[in-house]
Every structure is written in C-alpha cells, then in structure tokens.
Design a protein around this motif. Sequence first.
Motif, PDB file in Angstrom:
ATOM      1  N   ILE A   1       0.846  -1.194   0.000  1.00  0.00           N
ATOM      2  CA  ILE A   1       0.000   0.000   0.000  1.00  0.00           C
ATOM      3  C   ILE A   1       0.880   1.242   0.000  1.00  0.00           C
ATOM      4  N   LEU A   2       0.557   2.158  -0.892  1.00  0.00           N
ATOM      5  CA  LEU A   2       1.193   3.472  -0.920  1.00  0.00           C
ATOM      6  C   LEU A   2       0.134   4.513  -0.595  1.00  0.00           C
ATOM      7  N   ASP A   3       0.399   5.322   0.419  1.00  0.00           N
ATOM      8  CA  ASP A   3      -0.485   6.437   0.762  1.00  0.00           C
ATOM      9  C   ASP A   3      -0.089   7.595  -0.140  1.00  0.00           C
ATOM     10  N   THR A   4      -0.873   7.824  -1.190  1.00  0.00           N
ATOM     11  CA  THR A   4      -0.524   8.848  -2.174  1.00  0.00           C
ATOM     12  C   THR A   4      -0.721  10.265  -1.637  1.00  0.00           C
ATOM     13  N   SER A   5      -1.420  10.412  -0.506  1.00  0.00           N
ATOM     14  CA  SER A   5      -1.600  11.751   0.057  1.00  0.00           C
ATOM     15  C   SER A   5      -0.313  12.263   0.693  1.00  0.00           C
ATOM     16  N   ILE A   6       0.593  11.347   1.050  1.00  0.00           N
ATOM     17  CA  ILE A   6       1.873  11.756   1.630  1.00  0.00           C
ATOM     18  C   ILE A   6       3.064  11.209   0.849  1.00  0.00           C
ATOM     19  N   GLY A   7       2.782  10.394  -0.171  1.00  0.00           N
ATOM     20  CA  GLY A   7       3.850   9.845  -0.993  1.00  0.00           C
ATOM     21  C   GLY A   7       4.730   8.849  -0.268  1.00  0.00           C
ATOM     22  N   ARG A   8       4.143   8.106   0.671  1.00  0.00           N
ATOM     23  CA  ARG A   8       4.899   7.136   1.467  1.00  0.00           C
ATOM     24  C   ARG A   8       4.120   5.838   1.625  1.00  0.00           C
ATOM     25  N   PRO A   9       4.836   4.760   1.959  1.00  0.00           N
ATOM     26  CA  PRO A   9       4.134   3.502   2.239  1.00  0.00           C
ATOM     27  C   PRO A   9       3.196   3.653   3.434  1.00  0.00           C
ATOM     28  N   ALA A  10       2.108   2.912   3.417  1.00  0.00           N
ATOM     29  CA  ALA A  10       1.146   2.919   4.524  1.00  0.00           C
ATOM     30  C   ALA A  10       1.494   1.767   5.462  1.00  0.00           C
ATOM     31  N   GLU A  11       2.027   2.096   6.622  1.00  0.00           N
ATOM     32  CA  GLU A  11       2.451   1.092   7.595  1.00  0.00           C
ATOM     33  C   GLU A  11       1.328   0.783   8.579  1.00  0.00           C
ATOM     34  N   GLY A  12       1.202  -0.486   8.942  1.00  0.00           N
ATOM     35  CA  GLY A  12       0.275  -0.889   9.996  1.00  0.00           C
ATOM     36  C   GLY A  12      -1.154  -1.117   9.564  1.00  0.00           C
ATOM     37  N   VAL A  13      -1.411  -1.262   8.277  1.00  0.00           N
ATOM     38  CA  VAL A  13      -2.766  -1.525   7.800  1.00  0.00           C
ATOM     39  C   VAL A  13      -3.028  -3.033   7.864  1.00  0.00           C
ATOM     40  N   ALA A  14      -4.095  -3.405   8.547  1.00  0.00           N
ATOM     41  CA  ALA A  14      -4.468  -4.822   8.620  1.00  0.00           C
ATOM     42  C   ALA A  14      -5.040  -5.271   7.278  1.00  0.00           C
ATOM     43  N   VAL A  15      -4.597  -6.444   6.839  1.00  0.00           N
ATOM     44  CA  VAL A  15      -5.043  -7.011   5.564  1.00  0.00           C
ATOM     45  C   VAL A  15      -5.499  -8.447   5.824  1.00  0.00           C
ATOM     46  N   GLN A  16      -6.722  -8.757   5.400  1.00  0.00           N
ATOM     47  CA  GLN A  16      -7.258 -10.110   5.518  1.00  0.00           C
ATOM     48  C   GLN A  16      -7.355 -10.722   4.128  1.00  0.00           C
TER      49      GLN A  16
ATOM     50  N   ASP B   1     -18.573 -20.572  -1.184  1.00  0.00           N
ATOM     51  CA  ASP B   1     -18.487 -19.623  -0.079  1.00  0.00           C
ATOM     52  C   ASP B   1     -17.040 -19.159   0.085  1.00  0.00           C
ATOM     53  N   TRP B   2     -16.881 -17.942   0.595  1.00  0.00           N
ATOM     54  CA  TRP B   2     -15.554 -17.423   0.886  1.00  0.00           C
ATOM     55  C   TRP B   2     -14.985 -18.146   2.096  1.00  0.00           C
ATOM     56  N   GLN B   3     -13.711 -18.460   2.029  1.00  0.00           N
ATOM     57  CA  GLN B   3     -12.983 -19.086   3.129  1.00  0.00           C
ATOM     58  C   GLN B   3     -11.932 -18.084   3.619  1.00  0.00           C
ATOM     59  N   ALA B   4     -12.065 -17.650   4.884  1.00  0.00           N
ATOM     60  CA  ALA B   4     -11.065 -16.747   5.457  1.00  0.00           C
ATOM     61  C   ALA B   4      -9.782 -17.530   5.700  1.00  0.00           C
ATOM     62  N   LEU B   5      -8.674 -17.021   5.170  1.00  0.00           N
ATOM     63  CA  LEU B   5      -7.403 -17.721   5.285  1.00  0.00           C
ATOM     64  C   LEU B   5      -6.493 -17.132   6.348  1.00  0.00           C
ATOM     65  N   GLY B   6      -6.740 -15.914   6.740  1.00  0.00           N
ATOM     66  CA  GLY B   6      -5.892 -15.245   7.732  1.00  0.00           C
ATOM     67  C   GLY B   6      -5.463 -13.896   7.217  1.00  0.00           C
ATOM     68  N   GLY B   7      -4.546 -13.291   7.921  1.00  0.00           N
ATOM     69  CA  GLY B   7      -4.154 -11.958   7.519  1.00  0.00           C
ATOM     70  C   GLY B   7      -2.783 -11.572   8.000  1.00  0.00           C
ATOM     71  N   SER B   8      -2.516 -10.307   7.832  1.00  0.00           N
ATOM     72  CA  SER B   8      -1.225  -9.741   8.151  1.00  0.00           C
ATOM     73  C   SER B   8      -1.433  -8.239   8.325  1.00  0.00           C
ATOM     74  N   ALA B   9      -0.347  -7.510   8.494  1.00  0.00           N
ATOM     75  CA  ALA B   9      -0.390  -6.050   8.516  1.00  0.00           C
ATOM     76  C   ALA B   9       0.797  -5.549   7.704  1.00  0.00           C
ATOM     77  N   THR B  10       0.642  -4.393   7.109  1.00  0.00           N
ATOM     78  CA  THR B  10       1.717  -3.848   6.299  1.00  0.00           C
ATOM     79  C   THR B  10       2.885  -3.416   7.179  1.00  0.00           C
ATOM     80  N   ASP B  11       4.096  -3.618   6.666  1.00  0.00           N
ATOM     81  CA  ASP B  11       5.301  -3.239   7.389  1.00  0.00           C
ATOM     82  C   ASP B  11       5.676  -1.796   7.046  1.00  0.00           C
ATOM     83  N   ALA B  12       6.852  -1.362   7.467  1.00  0.00           N
ATOM     84  CA  ALA B  12       7.293   0.014   7.238  1.00  0.00           C
ATOM     85  C   ALA B  12       7.413   0.349   5.755  1.00  0.00           C
ATOM     86  N   ASP B  13       7.555  -0.674   4.915  1.00  0.00           N
ATOM     87  CA  ASP B  13       7.623  -0.482   3.467  1.00  0.00           C
ATOM     88  C   ASP B  13       6.247  -0.607   2.824  1.00  0.00           C
ATOM     89  N   GLY B  14       5.189  -0.757   3.644  1.00  0.00           N
ATOM     90  CA  GLY B  14       3.832  -0.881   3.126  1.00  0.00           C
ATOM     91  C   GLY B  14       3.505  -2.251   2.568  1.00  0.00           C
TER      92      GLY B  14
END
Length: 133
Positions: free
Chosen positions: A13-28, A38-51
């Motif tokens: 993820i890139l936050d284009t409003s600041i031109g930087r990676p978006a850190e800490g966004v939860a992704v499922q 049916d959808w099967q939830a597999l798990g998730g992660s969060a974005t690191d300092a590099d987005g």
Amino acid sequence: MSTSTTASVSTHILDTSIGRPAEGVAVQLSARLGREADWQALGGSATDADGRCKDLPALPEGTTHVRLDFAVEPYFEESAKKQADAQQDAPANRDSGAAFFPEVAITFAVVPGEHYHVPLLLNPFGYSVYRGS
C-alpha cells in the motif's frame, strides 16, 4: 504446495496523500474455490514500514477467486492524530480524521501457477488498485 497447482498473492500500500508507504494496515485474505462457493477466510497480516505484507497465507489448491480486505480507517485515524500533534495550530485537511472509505475490499480471479501482486494506491478520499508485477 506446487506453484503449478496454486496461485500466490502479495500486496503493498502506498499512501498517495503523503507519498509514502502505509504502515500498519491490517489485511485479511480470503479465497473461494469456484464462482458459487463460499468465501474461506485464510488469515491476515499487517503492512510493514515499506507498506508490504510479506506473510500472507498460501492459497488452497483450486482457488479461483481471492479477496483482500484492507482496514484503512484505523490507519487514517492514526495519521490524522500524528498530523494534528505535529501541526497543533494548522487547520486539518481531512474530515474529522476519518477515511471516506473505512475499508477497501478487492476481489479478483486467479489461475493456478500465476503470481498476483496487487498494489493499493490510497488516500483519504479514494483509492486505485491494479495487477502489478
């Protein structure tokens, strides 16, 4: 798992409003085995300092559709708080610190053996997504 029988997914993820990676966004990550399944939830992660999410779960064999759910509202709330702390007297440039889109869900079709990199370009009032490389 063999890459010839499964697809793989990565994102950033890139936050284009600041031109930087978006850190800490939860992704499922969810998958389904066919259009009507049916959808099967597999798990998730969060974005690191590099987005980037470097540890998304593997897709099950036979996956035909994938959904990435990005929880962006907490990210923008935290960004607004940091901005307010840094510029106490400056007017806020965001509506109450909340994102217009509190979450972003991206659904796409996959075929076995292919890798799908799905970047999210994000700002408080819109987003864009594409198949990257």
